[in-house]
Motif scaffolding. Structure first.
Motif, PDB file in Angstrom:
ATOM      1  N   SER A   1       0.819  -1.217   0.000  1.00  0.00           N
ATOM      2  CA  SER A   1       0.000   0.000   0.000  1.00  0.00           C
ATOM      3  C   SER A   1       0.851   1.264   0.000  1.00  0.00           C
ATOM      4  O   SER A   1       0.321   2.373  -0.042  1.00  0.00           O
ATOM      5  N   ASP A   2       2.167   1.094   0.072  1.00  0.00           N
ATOM      6  CA  ASP A   2       3.097   2.222   0.045  1.00  0.00           C
ATOM      7  C   ASP A   2       3.307   2.655  -1.405  1.00  0.00           C
ATOM      8  O   ASP A   2       3.735   1.849  -2.237  1.00  0.00           O
ATOM      9  N   PRO A   3       3.024   3.906  -1.734  1.00  0.00           N
ATOM     10  CA  PRO A   3       3.155   4.344  -3.133  1.00  0.00           C
ATOM     11  C   PRO A   3       4.584   4.302  -3.666  1.00  0.00           C
ATOM     12  O   PRO A   3       4.794   4.384  -4.878  1.00  0.00           O
ATOM     13  N   THR A   4       5.581   4.162  -2.773  1.00  0.00           N
ATOM     14  CA  THR A   4       6.969   4.108  -3.243  1.00  0.00           C
ATOM     15  C   THR A   4       7.422   2.690  -3.582  1.00  0.00           C
ATOM     16  O   THR A   4       8.512   2.505  -4.128  1.00  0.00           O
ATOM     17  N   THR A   5       6.614   1.678  -3.256  1.00  0.00           N
ATOM     18  CA  THR A   5       6.992   0.297  -3.572  1.00  0.00           C
ATOM     19  C   THR A   5       7.007   0.111  -5.081  1.00  0.00           C
ATOM     20  O   THR A   5       6.041   0.404  -5.778  1.00  0.00           O
ATOM     21  N   ASN A   6       8.122  -0.375  -5.573  1.00  0.00           N
ATOM     22  CA  ASN A   6       8.310  -0.528  -7.021  1.00  0.00           C
ATOM     23  C   ASN A   6       8.949  -1.898  -7.291  1.00  0.00           C
ATOM     24  O   ASN A   6      10.042  -2.167  -6.798  1.00  0.00           O
ATOM     25  N   PRO A   7       8.238  -2.764  -8.030  1.00  0.00           N
ATOM     26  CA  PRO A   7       6.971  -2.549  -8.744  1.00  0.00           C
ATOM     27  C   PRO A   7       5.795  -2.484  -7.776  1.00  0.00           C
ATOM     28  O   PRO A   7       5.861  -3.008  -6.669  1.00  0.00           O
ATOM     29  N   SER A   8       4.727  -1.871  -8.235  1.00  0.00           N
ATOM     30  CA  SER A   8       3.530  -1.740  -7.417  1.00  0.00           C
ATOM     31  C   SER A   8       2.615  -2.939  -7.627  1.00  0.00           C
ATOM     32  O   SER A   8       2.718  -3.668  -8.622  1.00  0.00           O
ATOM     33  N   ALA A   9       1.693  -3.117  -6.683  1.00  0.00           N
ATOM     34  CA  ALA A   9       0.703  -4.183  -6.828  1.00  0.00           C
ATOM     35  C   ALA A   9      -0.145  -3.968  -8.074  1.00  0.00           C
ATOM     36  O   ALA A   9      -0.486  -4.922  -8.786  1.00  0.00           O
ATOM     37  N   ALA A  10      -0.479  -2.707  -8.356  1.00  0.00           N
ATOM     38  CA  ALA A  10      -1.304  -2.410  -9.535  1.00  0.00           C
ATOM     39  C   ALA A  10      -0.569  -2.778 -10.819  1.00  0.00           C
ATOM     40  O   ALA A  10      -1.163  -3.342 -11.750  1.00  0.00           O
ATOM     41  N   GLN A  11       0.744  -2.486 -10.884  1.00  0.00           N
ATOM     42  CA  GLN A  11       1.510  -2.801 -12.087  1.00  0.00           C
ATOM     43  C   GLN A  11       1.618  -4.308 -12.279  1.00  0.00           C
ATOM     44  O   GLN A  11       1.438  -4.821 -13.388  1.00  0.00           O
ATOM     45  N   LEU A  12       1.891  -5.041 -11.214  1.00  0.00           N
ATOM     46  CA  LEU A  12       2.019  -6.494 -11.323  1.00  0.00           C
ATOM     47  C   LEU A  12       0.686  -7.148 -11.676  1.00  0.00           C
ATOM     48  O   LEU A  12       0.640  -8.106 -12.447  1.00  0.00           O
ATOM     49  N   THR A  13      -0.395  -6.613 -11.120  1.00  0.00           N
ATOM     50  CA  THR A  13      -1.717  -7.141 -11.467  1.00  0.00           C
ATOM     51  C   THR A  13      -2.005  -6.949 -12.944  1.00  0.00           C
ATOM     52  O   THR A  13      -2.504  -7.859 -13.629  1.00  0.00           O
ATOM     53  N   GLN A  14      -1.672  -5.779 -13.466  1.00  0.00           N
ATOM     54  CA  GLN A  14      -1.882  -5.521 -14.893  1.00  0.00           C
ATOM     55  C   GLN A  14      -0.990  -6.423 -15.742  1.00  0.00           C
ATOM     56  O   GLN A  14      -1.412  -6.915 -16.788  1.00  0.00           O
ATOM     57  N   ASP A  15       0.230  -6.658 -15.291  1.00  0.00           N
ATOM     58  CA  ASP A  15       1.134  -7.547 -16.030  1.00  0.00           C
ATOM     59  C   ASP A  15       0.576  -8.970 -16.097  1.00  0.00           C
ATOM     60  O   ASP A  15       0.630  -9.624 -17.143  1.00  0.00           O
ATOM     61  N   VAL A  16       0.054  -9.453 -14.979  1.00  0.00           N
ATOM     62  CA  VAL A  16      -0.534 -10.800 -14.966  1.00  0.00           C
ATOM     63  C   VAL A  16      -1.753 -10.850 -15.887  1.00  0.00           C
ATOM     64  O   VAL A  16      -1.935 -11.805 -16.651  1.00  0.00           O
ATOM     65  N   HIS A  17      -2.586  -9.823 -15.819  1.00  0.00           N
ATOM     66  CA  HIS A  17      -3.764  -9.765 -16.689  1.00  0.00           C
ATOM     67  C   HIS A  17      -3.353  -9.795 -18.154  1.00  0.00           C
ATOM     68  O   HIS A  17      -3.922 -10.541 -18.961  1.00  0.00           O
TER      69      HIS A  17
END
Length: 268
Positions: A43-59
């Motif tokens: 939930s930390d916006p500085t975490t890279n890669p983000s959960a949103a990016q990895l979710t999109q990659d899996v999709h």
């Protein structure tokens, strides 16, 4: 490295001829993928890669051609991402074991987050500053016998590291979810010898996502499908035309798009 019909084909990272065998166990046909991001770091916006990016990659990976070669192992149904969940109220230990992953997923099932008895593919994305206790691996999949529940984890790293590890574990979860189905010979009932293990040095980027190859017995090579091929899809699905062309499959013939939908599960 060579391309066959637009696919990337590379040799395995083992010497000698490679064969696979089916031990008669289950495959994860039709089982949805459940992504679980464990820890408040996601939930930390500085975490890279983000959960949103990895979710999109899996999709993107599951909608794309990467899965096409798995048809030769009986996976004819679409593979889809059913959900992405961040668990930030329960922190993983800095050094975790398989049992910690099992406790997390079973708690979510018992709490009604997931439906008990459904054979989902639970993949836990670990946060920064966590390590697997035994060490020596980037990820792992297994069957928790009290479920039965199919589980995997992916260690934290760069975006390419995590998507590569995810694709390795998913290919094996789908084809050998409990260690009794498709394996590379010689089979090993304890240290599973699977279709991703002999292709770990083969990766490619599809639509911006770095993925690992898996063994294709049909191609006699490590395979990363790059584009849909009607001819190869029919071959991998073991569909023969009987000398009558496409009309031998379905009559009246649907539109080409509808036919590709029928073969792939979604338009590529």
């Amino acid at each position: 490295m060579s391309a066959g019909g637009g696919d990337i084909l590379t040799p395995p990272n083992v010497a000698g001829p490679v064969t696979v065998s089916n031990g008669g166990g289950p495959i994860a046909a039709g089982s949805p993928v459940q992504l679980i991001f464990w820890g408040d770091a996601w939930s930390d916006p500085t975490t890279n890669p983000s959960a949103a990016q990895l979710t999109q990659d899996v999709h993107s990976m599951l909608l794309g051609p990467w899965r096409a070669g798995l048809r030769q192992y009986g996976l004819l149904n679409p593979i889809h991402l059913d959900g992405s969940l961040t668990v930030g109220t329960w922190q993983p230990p800095a050094t975790f074991q398989q049992g910690d992953i099992e406790s997390l997923v079973l708690t979510l099932i018992e709490g009604g987050v997931y439906v008990s008895g459904e054979l989902n593919l639970y993949v836990v994305m670990m946060p920064p500053n966590t390590n697997f206790g035994p060490g020596g691996i980037n990820g792992e999949h297994w069957r928790f016998i009290l479920g039965p529940v199919w589980l995997a984890f992916v260690l934290f790293g760069s975006r390419a590291f995590m998507t590569t590890t995810f694709s390795h574990e998913l290919a094996e979860m789908l084809t050998d979810p409990d260690g009794s189905t498709w394996q590379v010979n010689p089979r090993n009932p304890i240290n599973w010898n699977e279709i991703g293990d002999i292709c770990q040095s083969s990766t490619a980027t599809l639509s911006g996502v770095t993925l690992q190859a898996y063994w294709s017995q049909q191609d006699n090579a490590c395979l990363i499908p790059q584009a849909p091929s009607l001819r190869k899809t029919l071959s991998l699905a073991q569909i023969t035309l009987g000398g009558q062309g496409l009309r031998s499959i379905q009559g009246p013939m649907p539109s080409l798009n509808a036919f590709v939908d029928q073969l792939y599960g979604s338009t590529l």
